[in-house]
Design a protein around this motif. Structure first.
Motif, short mmCIF file in Angstrom:
data_model
loop_
_atom_site.label_atom_id
_atom_site.label_comp_id
_atom_site.label_asym_id
_atom_site.label_seq_id
_atom_site.Cartn_x
_atom_site.Cartn_y
_atom_site.Cartn_z
N ALA A 1 2.57 0.79 -20.92
CA ALA A 1 3.50 1.83 -20.48
C ALA A 1 2.77 2.87 -19.63
O ALA A 1 3.28 3.32 -18.60
N GLN A 2 1.56 3.22 -20.07
CA GLN A 2 0.76 4.16 -19.28
C GLN A 2 0.41 3.56 -17.93
O GLN A 2 0.39 4.26 -16.92
N LEU A 3 0.12 2.28 -17.91
CA LEU A 3 -0.22 1.59 -16.66
C LEU A 3 0.98 1.62 -15.71
O LEU A 3 0.82 1.90 -14.52
N LYS A 4 2.17 1.36 -16.25
CA LYS A 4 3.37 1.41 -15.41
C LYS A 4 3.59 2.83 -14.89
O LYS A 4 3.94 3.02 -13.73
N GLN A 5 3.38 3.82 -15.75
CA GLN A 5 3.52 5.22 -15.33
C GLN A 5 2.52 5.55 -14.23
O GLN A 5 2.86 6.20 -13.25
N ALA A 6 1.28 5.08 -14.39
CA ALA A 6 0.25 5.33 -13.38
C ALA A 6 0.64 4.67 -12.06
O ALA A 6 0.44 5.25 -10.99
N ALA A 7 1.21 3.48 -12.13
CA ALA A 7 1.64 2.79 -10.91
C ALA A 7 2.76 3.57 -10.23
O ALA A 7 2.79 3.71 -9.00
N THR A 8 3.69 4.10 -11.02
CA THR A 8 4.78 4.91 -10.47
C THR A 8 4.23 6.17 -9.82
O THR A 8 4.63 6.53 -8.71
N GLU A 9 3.30 6.82 -10.51
CA GLU A 9 2.69 8.03 -9.95
C GLU A 9 1.91 7.70 -8.68
O GLU A 9 1.94 8.46 -7.71
N LYS A 10 1.23 6.57 -8.70
CA LYS A 10 0.47 6.15 -7.51
C LYS A 10 1.42 5.96 -6.33
O LYS A 10 1.14 6.42 -5.22
N GLN A 11 2.56 5.32 -6.57
CA GLN A 11 3.52 5.10 -5.48
C GLN A 11 4.06 6.42 -4.97
O GLN A 11 4.19 6.63 -3.77
N ALA A 12 4.34 7.33 -5.90
CA ALA A 12 4.84 8.65 -5.49
C ALA A 12 3.80 9.38 -4.64
O ALA A 12 4.13 10.00 -3.62
N LEU A 13 2.53 9.29 -5.05
CA LEU A 13 1.46 9.93 -4.28
C LEU A 13 1.31 9.27 -2.91
O LEU A 13 1.09 9.96 -1.91
N GLN A 14 1.43 7.94 -2.87
CA GLN A 14 1.34 7.25 -1.59
C GLN A 14 2.49 7.66 -0.67
O GLN A 14 2.29 7.87 0.53
N ASP A 15 3.69 7.81 -1.24
CA ASP A 15 4.85 8.24 -0.45
C ASP A 15 4.63 9.65 0.10
O ASP A 15 4.89 9.94 1.27
N THR A 16 4.12 10.55 -0.76
CA THR A 16 3.83 11.92 -0.33
C THR A 16 2.77 11.92 0.75
O THR A 16 2.88 12.63 1.75
N ASN A 17 1.74 11.10 0.55
CA ASN A 17 0.66 10.98 1.51
C ASN A 17 1.20 10.52 2.86
O ASN A 17 0.88 11.09 3.90
N GLN A 18 2.05 9.52 2.84
CA GLN A 18 2.62 8.98 4.09
C GLN A 18 3.47 10.05 4.77
O GLN A 18 3.42 10.23 5.98
N SER A 19 4.25 10.77 3.98
CA SER A 19 5.10 11.84 4.53
C SER A 19 4.23 12.92 5.18
O SER A 19 4.55 13.39 6.27
N LEU A 20 3.14 13.29 4.53
CA LEU A 20 2.25 14.30 5.09
C LEU A 20 1.62 13.82 6.39
O LEU A 20 1.50 14.58 7.35
N LEU A 21 1.23 12.56 6.42
CA LEU A 21 0.66 12.01 7.65
C LEU A 21 1.67 12.04 8.79
O LEU A 21 1.34 12.40 9.92
N GLN A 22 2.92 11.71 8.50
CA GLN A 22 3.96 11.76 9.52
C GLN A 22 4.19 13.19 9.99
O GLN A 22 4.34 13.44 11.19
#
Length: 138
Positions: free
Chosen positions: A103-124
């Protein structure tokens, strides 16, 4: 008359140059802020990746422990049958821990995706700001 008009034009250009300089400074401040946010997001992403890797190692270790326990159970003699319930309890506890870690691993993956999305948005946003600066400079 012509001199007066040239002075007025020069004054207008000074005001326009001042506005452009203010816009440039504002854009540079926004870029610095976005770069800082980008760096923060990247650091959080690295941390999330570290947590994910740690959890994957724990899940792998748990799986190895389960296999080891199952092999030990299979090779025990009759006296070990009495201890099977204890081993099963350990196995159950490990399964529960595994479920928790997964469950923690799934949560970390979700958080990772959210961070990647934020990162991509900031780059744009940084690219758009750079384009705005380039357009303003012209």
């Amino acid at each position: 008359e012509q001199t007066r008009k040239l002075r007025q034009d020069a004054e207008k250009m000074k005001k326009l140059a001042k506005k452009l300089l203010q816009q440039k400074n504002k854009c540079e401040a926004q870029m610095k802020s976005m770069e800082s946010e980008h760096a923060k997001t990247s650091a959080e992403l690295q941390q999330a990746n570290g947590v994910r890797q740690d959890l994957e190692k724990l899940v792998e270790k748990k799986n190895e422990t389960i296999v080891s326990l199952q092999q030990k159970i299979a090779h025990k003699d009759e006296a070990a049958v009495l201890q099977t319930s204890t081993s099963q309890q350990i196995l159950q506890e490990l399964n529960e821990k595994c479920a928790h870690y997964e469950a923690q691993l799934k949560q970390a993956a979700t958080e990772k995706q959210a961070l990647q999305d934020t990162n991509q948005s900031l780059l744009q946003q940084m690219q758009q700001l750079e384009e705005t600066q380039t357009t303003s400079a012209q």
